[in-house]
Design an enzyme around this catalytic site. Structure first.
Site, mmCIF file in Angstrom:
data_model
loop_
_atom_site.group_PDB
_atom_site.id
_atom_site.type_symbol
_atom_site.label_atom_id
_atom_site.label_comp_id
_atom_site.label_asym_id
_atom_site.label_seq_id
_atom_site.Cartn_x
_atom_site.Cartn_y
_atom_site.Cartn_z
ATOM 1 N N GLU A 23 2.146 -4.459 -16.994
ATOM 2 C CA GLU A 23 0.772 -3.663 -16.129
ATOM 3 C C GLU A 23 0.485 -2.650 -16.669
ATOM 4 O O GLU A 23 -0.951 -2.483 -16.748
ATOM 5 C CB GLU A 23 1.366 -3.686 -14.809
ATOM 6 C CG GLU A 23 1.609 -5.100 -14.091
ATOM 7 C CD GLU A 23 2.224 -4.645 -12.509
ATOM 8 O OE1 GLU A 23 2.048 -5.576 -11.696
ATOM 9 O OE2 GLU A 23 3.027 -3.841 -12.439
ATOM 10 N N ALA A 74 -0.493 -2.643 -5.886
ATOM 11 C CA ALA A 74 0.208 -1.420 -6.064
ATOM 12 C C ALA A 74 1.324 -1.393 -4.975
ATOM 13 O O ALA A 74 0.983 -2.159 -3.647
ATOM 14 C CB ALA A 74 -0.527 -0.201 -6.032
ATOM 15 N N ASP A 75 2.321 -0.592 -4.979
ATOM 16 C CA ASP A 75 3.148 -0.594 -4.077
ATOM 17 C C ASP A 75 3.155 0.601 -3.058
ATOM 18 O O ASP A 75 3.626 0.675 -1.930
ATOM 19 C CB ASP A 75 4.875 -0.551 -4.629
ATOM 20 C CG ASP A 75 5.039 -1.676 -5.297
ATOM 21 O OD1 ASP A 75 5.172 -3.079 -4.987
ATOM 22 O OD2 ASP A 75 5.294 -1.820 -6.796
ATOM 23 N N LYS A 87 -0.171 0.652 2.242
ATOM 24 C CA LYS A 87 0.338 1.046 1.102
ATOM 25 C C LYS A 87 -0.322 2.321 0.665
ATOM 26 O O LYS A 87 0.025 3.054 -0.123
ATOM 27 C CB LYS A 87 -0.183 -0.084 -0.152
ATOM 28 C CG LYS A 87 0.280 -1.448 -0.035
ATOM 29 C CD LYS A 87 1.688 -1.375 -0.319
ATOM 30 C CE LYS A 87 2.339 -2.824 -0.347
ATOM 31 N NZ LYS A 87 1.989 -3.590 0.663
ATOM 32 N N GLY A 135 1.737 -9.987 -8.398
ATOM 33 C CA GLY A 135 2.197 -9.822 -7.478
ATOM 34 C C GLY A 135 1.596 -10.511 -6.169
ATOM 35 O O GLY A 135 0.799 -11.282 -6.786
ATOM 36 N N SER A 136 1.912 -10.601 -5.051
ATOM 37 C CA SER A 136 1.342 -11.060 -3.964
ATOM 38 C C SER A 136 -0.106 -10.921 -3.577
ATOM 39 O O SER A 136 -0.839 -11.813 -3.485
ATOM 40 C CB SER A 136 2.091 -11.173 -2.599
ATOM 41 O OG SER A 136 2.061 -9.532 -2.258
ATOM 42 N N GLY A 175 7.351 -5.810 -8.344
ATOM 43 C CA GLY A 175 7.464 -7.173 -8.913
ATOM 44 C C GLY A 175 7.956 -7.461 -10.161
ATOM 45 O O GLY A 175 8.081 -8.610 -10.694
#
Length: 229
Positions: A106, A85-86, A124, A29-30, A100
């Site tokens: 993961e 994490a989202d 987040k 992820g970013s 992602g």
């Protein structure tokens, strides 16, 4: 300062936790990309470690930076995994991950890690999971409609993720992802078990009791959170 800069700040601090001789899990992820970037720089400066990436994209980035990779065939445990994490639940550090598309890999890496450190910007952080984001669930392509109906019996609304062309999104593991909207999740552990018990579910994006630390950056600075704090 932008959210991207906050993510970079958290990532740089987390990358400093890697020590010589470690086996390191590299997230996806970013935010995790900033970690990989920082570790590539540290490796060039002389830090010696090996890494297990959680996605094809992360593997490509790591190889491009000269980070040596390894596998679970060579190492049974990972000393430290750093990932994004989202959503991060305050206090418990329970997580929603997978927007992602790499949640299965993961979770495999996280479950094999002595320590899972999450890096994020402060947007987040939530009081209860499901407040801001959908819950990804990775499922087999065969019978996904039946699997979705079973998830909906748990109170969620499940829709298959699609790419920009409108085709089904396919994970690195060759599976589909259902993005599920649940009411605010009051018992993440119970919901995780209920979802995983459904035939056709490969894994859910609920990471319960797995994170040991979270490094969160925002307008008030950088906070290093641990479970219960």
């Amino acid at each position: 300062m932008s959210a991207s800069e906050y993510k970079r700040q958290a990532a740089e601090l987390a990358a400093e936790m890697v020590e010589d001789g470690m086996v390191v899990g590299l997230g996806t992820g970013s935010t995790a990309a900033f970690v990989v970037e920082a570790l590539g720089r540290r490796h060039k400066e002389g830090l010696r470690f090996v890494a297990i990436p959680t996605s094809v994209a992360t593997e490509k980035q790591a190889l491009g930076l000269g980070i040596p990779l390894t596998t679970f065939g060579e190492h049974a445990r990972v000393n430290l995994t750093i990932d994004g994490a989202d959503e991060i639940q305050r206090g418990t550090l329970n997580l929603i991950k997978g927007l992602g598309g790499a949640l299965l890999r993961e979770k495999i890496v996280a479950a094999s890690s002595d320590r899972l450190v999450i890096v994020a910007d402060d947007t987040k952080l939530v009081d209860h999971l499901g407040m801001k984001t959908l819950l990804p669930v990775e499922v087999t392509s065969f019978g996904w409609e039946a699997t979705a109906r079973q998830i909906e019996r748990l109170g969620g609304q499940a829709s298959p993720r699609r790419n920009r062309e409108g085709a089904f999104f396919v994970s690195d593991g060759g599976n589909l992802i259902l993005d599920c909207r649940f009411p605010v999740i009051s018992d993440a552990g119970r919901l995780e078990q209920d979802i995983r018990s459904i035939v056709g579910v490969v894994e859910s994006g609920l990471f319960v009791g797995m994170a040991t630390d979270a490094i969160v950056a925002g307008g008030e600075g950088i906070a290093h959170l641990t479970v219960g704090a």
